[in-house]
Design an enzyme around this catalytic site. Structure first.
Site, mmCIF file in Angstrom:
data_model
loop_
_atom_site.group_PDB
_atom_site.id
_atom_site.type_symbol
_atom_site.label_atom_id
_atom_site.label_comp_id
_atom_site.label_asym_id
_atom_site.label_seq_id
_atom_site.Cartn_x
_atom_site.Cartn_y
_atom_site.Cartn_z
ATOM 1 N N GLN A 59 -10.078 -6.280 -1.302
ATOM 2 C CA GLN A 59 -11.447 -6.274 -0.800
ATOM 3 C C GLN A 59 -12.343 -7.206 -1.609
ATOM 4 O OE1 GLN A 59 -10.952 -1.564 -0.559
ATOM 5 N NE2 GLN A 59 -13.055 -2.163 -0.198
ATOM 6 N N PHE A 110 -10.434 1.099 1.902
ATOM 7 C CA PHE A 110 -11.171 2.321 1.562
ATOM 8 C C PHE A 110 -11.663 2.351 0.110
ATOM 9 C CE2 PHE A 110 -7.720 3.585 4.591
ATOM 10 C CZ PHE A 110 -8.505 3.582 5.728
ATOM 11 N N ARG A 160 -23.878 6.853 -8.536
ATOM 12 C CA ARG A 160 -24.135 7.091 -7.110
ATOM 13 C C ARG A 160 -24.011 8.568 -6.766
ATOM 14 N NH1 ARG A 160 -24.531 4.280 -1.986
ATOM 15 N NH2 ARG A 160 -24.569 2.245 -3.012
ATOM 16 N N PHE A 200 -18.061 6.205 -2.658
ATOM 17 C CA PHE A 200 -18.313 5.727 -4.017
ATOM 18 C C PHE A 200 -19.103 6.739 -4.860
ATOM 19 C CE2 PHE A 200 -19.802 2.504 -7.139
ATOM 20 C CZ PHE A 200 -18.637 1.776 -7.318
ATOM 21 N N ALA A 208 -19.545 -0.853 -0.446
ATOM 22 C CA ALA A 208 -20.911 -0.317 -0.412
ATOM 23 C C ALA A 208 -21.508 -0.353 0.997
ATOM 24 C CB ALA A 208 -21.809 -1.074 -1.392
ATOM 25 N N GLU A 220 -19.392 3.763 5.252
ATOM 26 C CA GLU A 220 -19.209 4.952 4.416
ATOM 27 C C GLU A 220 -19.923 6.208 4.905
ATOM 28 O OE1 GLU A 220 -18.797 3.472 -0.086
ATOM 29 O OE2 GLU A 220 -20.458 2.537 0.988
#
Length: 773
Positions: free
Chosen positions: A206, A237, A319, A353, A520, A722
């Site tokens: 990614q 993922f 997060r 995340f 993100a 997400e």
């Protein structure tokens, strides 16, 4: 076709199939392992540590090197550059330099004519360890004070005074499990040596730019000596954000040293043992509230298992703190976060995340509060939502300006007939002793942007060829989520041509440099805007050329339906492009975008880390067997805000997939480490992801009809990668609701995630025992 007035096929806000959908179902989509292999290609096998924490006293690899077919054995001593593949902290050695800190840590690698020969040779290594004490669990790490960084604290107001003065106060604790990415295509890299010691690497990643940088770092070469390319991944993922650098670097090192192409492809067991997971959490809370269930003060304490190294754990746990409020105004609050260093694999990015863990926690708190008061949890959720001035600031100081959570929840509750179904579930449970139903409606508020501000940038490259066809490249990566077709739609919309005229090309560091990870949920936001910037530059050149050639004001030139209208003259797009080429007009442009308005001070945990929020809500109905813990989801209704969706068909697919993956995390996917630190669930025989039969019997998904991003995102759309995963919180809370019905008189109880049949049975048994005596 001249005079055509119907909308072009490539316009945004339209259903359009995934660009590779037909290839996926036909088996024609080319992944890295499908690429033609040179006849002298080598296969690499990675030998892993058998100890969770130990020093290597002796390593004898002579027997490994003597095996027929073995060409090269790599150890840390063979690395010409830096023995590190960490994203930033410098604490992830590519190969062990004498210390091992988890079972599965790479020690050496064998390159041979076949992977079977390499594996057999690796088994002949003679390694002597001196074992050291291993910290495997969160509790062990907390007791030992083992952490990757100091505890972080976020909050506002005076929670201690608020808690002391609250008429009702409740404490609780539960555990949240991790999750393996279980991408269909495992970790793989394919490296080919080039001239001058350069190397080309196909990597299932990614984050091509980070892989490029780290491969160069290991080789001791400048970044321009390495090219990383990926056309598509078979799922990512988050698991292919930092970890692919290990396999790319090893294959590149072997390729440069041997002068032959090298492939490193992990099998499923090795992949699961060697690579990181979603962080598991321990969640503790102390909440004060009034008789109506309004939160008056709260302290939340989270601890996560980060594993042996830093990886991305600081940002992931940050997060989790950012999303400890979900959709709710917490007022006087304190959020504490412990980041535990353990002797297990370094946990890493995973869809959400850290957000899912923080969000599930506050939903659990509200559920417990509701049961303490004898109220419907939905009433407390509605009561505690963010509101107008005075109730619109998060614990990290960001004002919530785009709140549609209440409207989504009210609409969904009405359309899904929540009130009537709540009565029906209550009646069903009253008349059934062994089988119980549960119902829950939960919302989602998820912040969009990288919380590391400098990552919020993207680049793109657009060529328009003389025949009017378009070549599109950008820094985003395709892992099945539909990013490539969305960005192609953006370019097609700008040029007003059919999307079929746009060639979607593989992501490569040779075309667009210094890119951020496709993560993100920002892939479309960033890369769509960068591609739009490039397309607009070319379009403006065409407009200026047409204005000069035809003597027309620029504001009288428009593009639509594969044509360009120059006052009353119609010119095919392809014809105008050809004319521009013949007149030496540049038909190539780079584009760039950086997300505005972001600022964040990590030292104080205050600022605006997000450009905007995504919202959604789901109501799920479940049934459990109290004698076995077996369960299934009967029905799920989802209402999700995708803004003005670029491609509703793609977005609905992402919502369904995200929900099912989240459901798996919270119900069936259990990671089990034994006391020695060995992962015992490292194959589909023991690790259970959801299958088609686990999908709710009835599943209704709708996009919020009034959705429109208040911020100037790409065509006012919202991210969708997400946030839908956290809609599955409704399943977990519905299961908790079903367990609660076993004994309505016993209010407080614990249900840990994942709510496997064993965990449900344990919780049911505890409630029955309390009721009995």
């Amino acid at each position: 076709m001249p005079g055509k007035t119907s909308e072009i096929k490539g316009a945004v806000h339209k259903d359009l199939r995934h660009d590779s959908a037909h290839k996926h179902v036909a088996g024609d989509a080319v992944y890295i392992d499908d690429l033609a292999e040179p006849k002298d290609m080598l296969h690499l096998y990675v030998a892993m540590s058998e100890k969770a924490h130990a020093t290597i006293e002796k390593i004898d690899l002579d027997a490994v090197r003597s095996v027929k077919g073995v060409v090269l054995v790599l150890t840390a001593d063979d690395i010409p550059g830096h023995n590190d593949v960490s994203p930033f902290a410098g604490d992830d050695p590519l190969l062990s330099d004498g210390l091992v800190e988890y079972i599965g840590q790479p020690i050496f690698a064998v390159a041979a004519d076949s992977v079977e020969a390499a594996r057999a040779a690796a088994a002949r290594a003679d390694i002597t360890y001196t074992e050291l004490p291993a910290l495997v669990s969160i509790d062990q790490a907390m007791e030992a004070g083992s952490a990757i960084e100091p505890m972080q604290t976020m909050g506002q107001g005076d929670p201690d005074s608020a808690l002391a003065a609250a008429p009702n106060r409740l404490q609780g604790s539960f555990r949240i499990g991790g999750q393996d990415h279980f991408y269909l295509e495992g970790q793989i890299a394919f490296a080919t040596p080039q001239e001058d010691g350069d190397v080309h690497v196909y990597s299932s990643t990614q984050h091509p730019s980070e892989v490029q940088h780290l491969v160069a770092h290991v080789l001791g070469r400048p970044t321009n000596a390495v090219t990383v390319e990926v056309r598509r991944m078979g799922g990512g993922f988050g698991g292919k954000e930092t970890h692919p650098a290990i396999f790319a670097a090893l294959s590149a090192l072997a390729a440069v040293k041997t002068g032959r192409s090298v492939k490193l492809r992990l099998d499923r067991d090795d992949d699961m043992v060697m690579t990181g997971k979603r962080h598991d959490f321990r969640y503790d809370y102390d909440v004060g509230f009034d008789a109506d269930g309004n939160i008056l003060g709260i302290e939340i304490e989270m601890a996560s298992r980060c594993g042996r190294s830093t990886d991305l754990s600081p940002a992931i746990n940050d997060r989790a703190m950012f999303h400890a409020d979900n959709c709710y105004f917490l007022g006087d609050s304190r959020i504490k976060s412990h980041r535990c260093k353990t002797h297990t694999v370094s946990n890493t990015a995973f869809r959400g995340f850290g957000g899912p863990q923080g969000m599930l926690g506050i939903e659990y708190v509200i559920d417990d509060m509701a049961r303490a008061l004898g109220k419907d949890p939905l009433d407390l959720r509605m009561a505690n939502l963010y509101g107008k001035i005075g109730r619109d600031v998060t614990p990290y100081g960001m004002t919530v300006e785009d709140n549609v959570a209440g409207e989504l929840m009210e609409t969904l509750a009405r359309d899904a007939d929540y009130a009537t179904r709540r009565e029906e579930v209550t009646a069903f449970n009253a008349s059934n002793r062994y089988v119980k139903k549960g119902l829950a409606l939960t919302p989602v508020k998820f912040g969009i942007s990288f919380t590391t501000t400098h990552l919020n940038q993207a680049g793109a490259l657009v060529h328009v060829y003389a025949d009017g066809s378009v070549h599109l490249n950008h820094g985003g990566t395709e892992m099945g989520q539909g990013l490539f077709v969305k960005v192609a739609q953006v370019v097609a919309e700008e040029f007003q041509i059919d999307v079929d005229h746009i060639k979607i090309t593989a992501t490569t560091t040779a075309k667009v440099p210094n890119t951020s990870a496709t993560a993100a949920s920002s892939g479309s936001d960033l890369n769509g805007m960068a591609a739009l910037d490039a397309a607009r530059k070319i379009k403006q050149r065409l407009i200026e050329f047409a204005a000069e050639k035809y003597g027309c004001p620029t504001d009288r030139i428009t593009f639509r339906n594969n044509n360009v209208y120059i006052e009353n003259r119609e010119v095919a797009f392809a014809d105008l492009v050809n004319q521009a080429y013949l007149n030496r007009i540049s038909l190539s442009a780079t584009g760039f975008y950086k997300t505005p308005k972001l600022h964040y001070d990590r030292a104080s945990h205050k600022g605006r880390p997000f450009y905007y929020f995504c919202y959604g809500a789901a109501v799920s109905e479940v049934i459990i067997d109290t004698l076995t813990g077996e369960n299934r989801v009967l029905r799920t209704d989802i209402l999700h805000d995708a803004g003005r969706s670029l491609n509703p068909a793609i977005d609905i697919g992402q919502i369904e997939g995200g929900f099912i993956q989240g459901m798996g995390w919270l119900t069936t996917e259990e990671l089990v480490f034994d006391d020695s630190g060995r992962l015992r669930t490292h194959a589909p025989s023991t690790y259970k992801i959801p299958t088609a039969s686990d999908r709710p019997d009835e599943m209704n998904i709708n996009l919020y009809a009034r959705g429109r991003n208040v911020e100037a995102t790409i065509h006012r759309s919202k991210a969708v990668g997400e946030p839908p995963l956290m809609l599955a919180n409704s399943v977990f809370l519905a299961l908790k609701d079903a367990v609660a019905s076993v004994d309505e008189g016993t209010k407080a109880f614990t249900l840990n995630a994942p709510a496997t049949p064993e965990e449900i049975l344990r919780a049911v048994t505890v409630r029955q025992q309390k009721a009995a005596g």
